[in-house]
Design a protein around this motif. Sequence first.
Motif, PDB file in Angstrom:
ATOM      1  N   ALA A   1       0.721  -1.215  -0.012  1.00  0.00           N
ATOM      2  CA  ALA A   1       0.007   0.216   0.009  1.00  0.00           C
ATOM      3  C   ALA A   1       0.877   1.287   0.038  1.00  0.00           C
ATOM      4  O   ALA A   1       0.491   2.175  -0.738  1.00  0.00           O
ATOM      5  CB  ALA A   1      -0.955  -0.039   1.154  1.00  0.00           C
ATOM      6  N   LEU A   2       2.051   1.184   0.838  1.00  0.00           N
ATOM      7  CA  LEU A   2       2.706   2.554   0.802  1.00  0.00           C
ATOM      8  C   LEU A   2       3.543   2.496  -0.594  1.00  0.00           C
ATOM      9  O   LEU A   2       3.642   3.802  -1.044  1.00  0.00           O
ATOM     10  CB  LEU A   2       3.752   2.190   1.831  1.00  0.00           C
ATOM     11  N   PHE A   3       4.003   1.694  -1.098  1.00  0.00           N
ATOM     12  CA  PHE A   3       4.779   1.663  -2.547  1.00  0.00           C
ATOM     13  C   PHE A   3       3.562   2.218  -3.604  1.00  0.00           C
ATOM     14  O   PHE A   3       4.153   3.192  -4.449  1.00  0.00           O
ATOM     15  CB  PHE A   3       5.183   0.412  -2.925  1.00  0.00           C
ATOM     16  N   LYS A   4       2.325   1.662  -3.434  1.00  0.00           N
ATOM     17  CA  LYS A   4       1.342   2.104  -4.231  1.00  0.00           C
ATOM     18  C   LYS A   4       0.956   3.632  -4.149  1.00  0.00           C
ATOM     19  O   LYS A   4       0.826   4.165  -5.235  1.00  0.00           O
ATOM     20  CB  LYS A   4      -0.023   1.172  -4.225  1.00  0.00           C
ATOM     21  N   LYS A   5       0.789   3.989  -2.966  1.00  0.00           N
ATOM     22  CA  LYS A   5       0.628   5.348  -2.657  1.00  0.00           C
ATOM     23  C   LYS A   5       1.718   6.398  -2.835  1.00  0.00           C
ATOM     24  O   LYS A   5       1.397   7.604  -3.564  1.00  0.00           O
ATOM     25  CB  LYS A   5       0.368   5.712  -1.011  1.00  0.00           C
ATOM     26  N   TYR A   6       3.198   5.997  -2.827  1.00  0.00           N
ATOM     27  CA  TYR A   6       4.094   7.114  -3.152  1.00  0.00           C
ATOM     28  C   TYR A   6       4.748   6.845  -4.315  1.00  0.00           C
ATOM     29  O   TYR A   6       5.786   7.717  -4.600  1.00  0.00           O
ATOM     30  CB  TYR A   6       5.114   7.029  -1.710  1.00  0.00           C
ATOM     31  N   SER A   7       4.847   5.733  -5.066  1.00  0.00           N
ATOM     32  CA  SER A   7       5.577   5.542  -6.294  1.00  0.00           C
ATOM     33  C   SER A   7       6.937   5.895  -6.064  1.00  0.00           C
ATOM     34  O   SER A   7       7.441   6.718  -6.862  1.00  0.00           O
ATOM     35  CB  SER A   7       4.963   6.437  -7.410  1.00  0.00           C
ATOM     36  N   PHE A   8       7.297   5.043  -5.268  1.00  0.00           N
ATOM     37  CA  PHE A   8       9.032   5.333  -5.115  1.00  0.00           C
ATOM     38  C   PHE A   8       9.714   4.758  -6.240  1.00  0.00           C
ATOM     39  O   PHE A   8       9.419   3.913  -6.918  1.00  0.00           O
ATOM     40  CB  PHE A   8       9.416   4.200  -3.805  1.00  0.00           C
ATOM     41  N   THR A   9      10.955   5.561  -6.497  1.00  0.00           N
ATOM     42  CA  THR A   9      11.858   5.319  -7.528  1.00  0.00           C
ATOM     43  C   THR A   9      13.006   4.761  -7.181  1.00  0.00           C
ATOM     44  O   THR A   9      13.753   4.047  -7.837  1.00  0.00           O
ATOM     45  CB  THR A   9      12.098   6.653  -8.443  1.00  0.00           C
TER      46      THR A   9
ATOM     47  N   PHE B   1       6.853  -3.228  -8.384  1.00  0.00           N
ATOM     48  CA  PHE B   1       6.990  -1.941  -8.964  1.00  0.00           C
ATOM     49  C   PHE B   1       8.048  -1.754  -9.794  1.00  0.00           C
ATOM     50  O   PHE B   1       9.081  -1.256  -9.297  1.00  0.00           O
ATOM     51  CB  PHE B   1       6.887  -0.817  -7.660  1.00  0.00           C
ATOM     52  N   PRO B   2       8.222  -2.158 -11.054  1.00  0.00           N
ATOM     53  CA  PRO B   2       9.146  -2.170 -11.950  1.00  0.00           C
ATOM     54  C   PRO B   2       9.754  -0.570 -11.875  1.00  0.00           C
ATOM     55  O   PRO B   2       9.002   0.242 -12.316  1.00  0.00           O
ATOM     56  CB  PRO B   2       8.678  -2.640 -13.283  1.00  0.00           C
TER      57      PRO B   2
END
Length: 135
Positions: free
Chosen positions: A41-49, A116-117
Motif C-alpha cells: 500500500a505504501l509503495f502504491k501510494k508514494y510511487s517510490f523510484t 513496482f518495475p
Amino acid sequence: GLDNFNDYYDPDLKRDRAYQLHQHDIPVVAIDICDEERMFALFKKYSFTHVAHLAAQAGNPYLLAYLLTIRLPSTPITNLLAQPHLRVRYSLKNPQAYVKSNVQCFVTLLETVRQFPGTTVVYASSSSVYGRNNK
C-alpha cells in the motif's frame, strides 16, 4: 523514510532523526518492512523510484566463527553462549529475531519492489563483514 521504531536502537534517537528528516520535507512512516500488505500500500501510494535499505540489525560474525572454531563436538553452542566471559551480541542470543529482520523482512521488501518495475534498490544495511580482509 520507514522505521518500525523498535527498541533495538534507542527509539528516541530514531524519533529525533525522523523529526530532522521531516524538517526537510521527508516523511517518515512507522511501519515494519515485514508487513507485506502495508508495504504494498505504501509503495502504491508514494510511487517510490529508489529504495535505500538500511534496516538490518547488526550481528557479530567474528564471535560466531570463534565459537564454532573452539566448540567441541559434544559442547552445544548454547553452553558456550552461557559463559560469562564471552560477550554475545543480540544476533547470537536471539538468532530468530535477527534472521527475521535481516532475511525475511529484506525478502518482503524485495518482493514488494518487484511489483513496482523501475524501482532501484540500494542495499547498504549489513554492518557485518564476512570473510578475511586481506588489506
